[in-house]
Design a protein around this motif. Sequence first.
Motif, PDB file in Angstrom:
ATOM      1  N   THR A   1     -47.514  16.135   2.091  1.00 60.57           N
ATOM      2  CA  THR A   1     -45.718  15.268   2.830  1.00 60.57           C
ATOM      3  C   THR A   1     -45.355  17.185   3.543  1.00 60.57           C
ATOM      4  O   THR A   1     -45.082  16.560   4.699  1.00 60.57           O
ATOM      5  CB  THR A   1     -45.542  15.156   1.949  1.00 60.57           C
ATOM      6  N   ALA A   2     -45.767  18.269   3.155  1.00 60.72           N
ATOM      7  CA  ALA A   2     -45.104  19.642   3.471  1.00 60.72           C
ATOM      8  C   ALA A   2     -45.288  19.289   5.042  1.00 60.72           C
ATOM      9  O   ALA A   2     -44.780  19.655   6.133  1.00 60.72           O
ATOM     10  CB  ALA A   2     -45.076  20.902   2.852  1.00 60.72           C
ATOM     11  N   PHE A   3     -46.904  19.051   4.890  1.00 64.60           N
ATOM     12  CA  PHE A   3     -47.908  19.245   5.753  1.00 64.60           C
ATOM     13  C   PHE A   3     -47.411  18.797   7.694  1.00 64.60           C
ATOM     14  O   PHE A   3     -47.444  18.979   8.245  1.00 64.60           O
ATOM     15  CB  PHE A   3     -49.676  19.403   6.057  1.00 64.60           C
TER      16      PHE A   3
ATOM     17  N   GLU B   1     -50.369  25.917   6.208  1.00 62.93           N
ATOM     18  CA  GLU B   1     -49.658  24.590   6.303  1.00 62.93           C
ATOM     19  C   GLU B   1     -49.825  23.865   5.424  1.00 62.93           C
ATOM     20  O   GLU B   1     -48.521  22.780   6.024  1.00 62.93           O
ATOM     21  CB  GLU B   1     -50.295  24.789   7.206  1.00 62.93           C
ATOM     22  N   PHE B   2     -49.864  23.865   3.743  1.00 60.80           N
ATOM     23  CA  PHE B   2     -49.913  22.399   2.751  1.00 60.80           C
ATOM     24  C   PHE B   2     -48.854  23.059   1.935  1.00 60.80           C
ATOM     25  O   PHE B   2     -48.962  22.183   1.010  1.00 60.80           O
ATOM     26  CB  PHE B   2     -51.586  22.499   2.971  1.00 60.80           C
TER      27      PHE B   2
ATOM     28  N   LYS C   1     -41.485  22.371   7.525  1.00 59.56           N
ATOM     29  CA  LYS C   1     -42.462  22.048   6.520  1.00 59.56           C
ATOM     30  C   LYS C   1     -41.721  22.464   4.779  1.00 59.56           C
ATOM     31  O   LYS C   1     -42.051  23.418   3.842  1.00 59.56           O
ATOM     32  CB  LYS C   1     -43.194  23.276   6.421  1.00 59.56           C
ATOM     33  N   THR C   2     -41.575  20.929   4.514  1.00 54.84           N
ATOM     34  CA  THR C   2     -40.517  20.456   3.173  1.00 54.84           C
ATOM     35  C   THR C   2     -41.195  19.466   2.977  1.00 54.84           C
ATOM     36  O   THR C   2     -41.617  18.359   3.169  1.00 54.84           O
ATOM     37  CB  THR C   2     -38.979  20.075   3.484  1.00 54.84           C
TER      38      THR C   2
ATOM     39  N   LEU D   1     -37.158  17.023  -0.237  1.00 60.20           N
ATOM     40  CA  LEU D   1     -36.018  16.515   0.249  1.00 60.20           C
ATOM     41  C   LEU D   1     -35.229  15.621   0.096  1.00 60.20           C
ATOM     42  O   LEU D   1     -33.868  14.731  -0.171  1.00 60.20           O
ATOM     43  CB  LEU D   1     -37.071  15.463   1.511  1.00 60.20           C
ATOM     44  N   GLU D   2     -35.607  14.586  -1.536  1.00 64.68           N
ATOM     45  CA  GLU D   2     -34.910  13.941  -2.300  1.00 64.68           C
ATOM     46  C   GLU D   2     -33.435  14.781  -2.745  1.00 64.68           C
ATOM     47  O   GLU D   2     -33.624  16.347  -3.101  1.00 64.68           O
ATOM     48  CB  GLU D   2     -35.826  12.805  -2.679  1.00 64.68           C
TER      49      GLU D   2
END
Length: 107
Positions: free
Chosen positions: A89-91, A77-78, A100-101, A106-107
């Motif tokens: 931040t993914a979690f 999950e991490f 889960k990104t 994302l940027e």
Amino acid sequence: MSLTYKKADPLVHGAVKNLTCITEANKQPHHEEQYYYVFWVSHVDNVHMSGGLNKSQVKKWLEISDEDFDKKLDLKEFFCKVCDSESNTAFARLAKIGDKTCINCLE
Ligand SMILES: [Zn+2]
């Protein structure tokens, strides 16, 4: 996405709008059973965690099938699903919206 209002953790007042993920709790030596944490978003968009549930409780309380359980269960999950780096931040995004990104991807 369709809204499904389900009864969740009896200790929490709220209806489940979206079950985002299920994670495994660390197994305690004195416990024979595997317990899980369930992360879900309420009808007012708050993220909740229900813990200390075994698989049959998760399936009963969240009204999900074996297939859904396996689909939502995340053992890493991490780790970002894109770059595979460990990231809070993914979690956080996984728990909130089920994606889960990490922030960098994302940027
Ligand atoms: Zn990433």
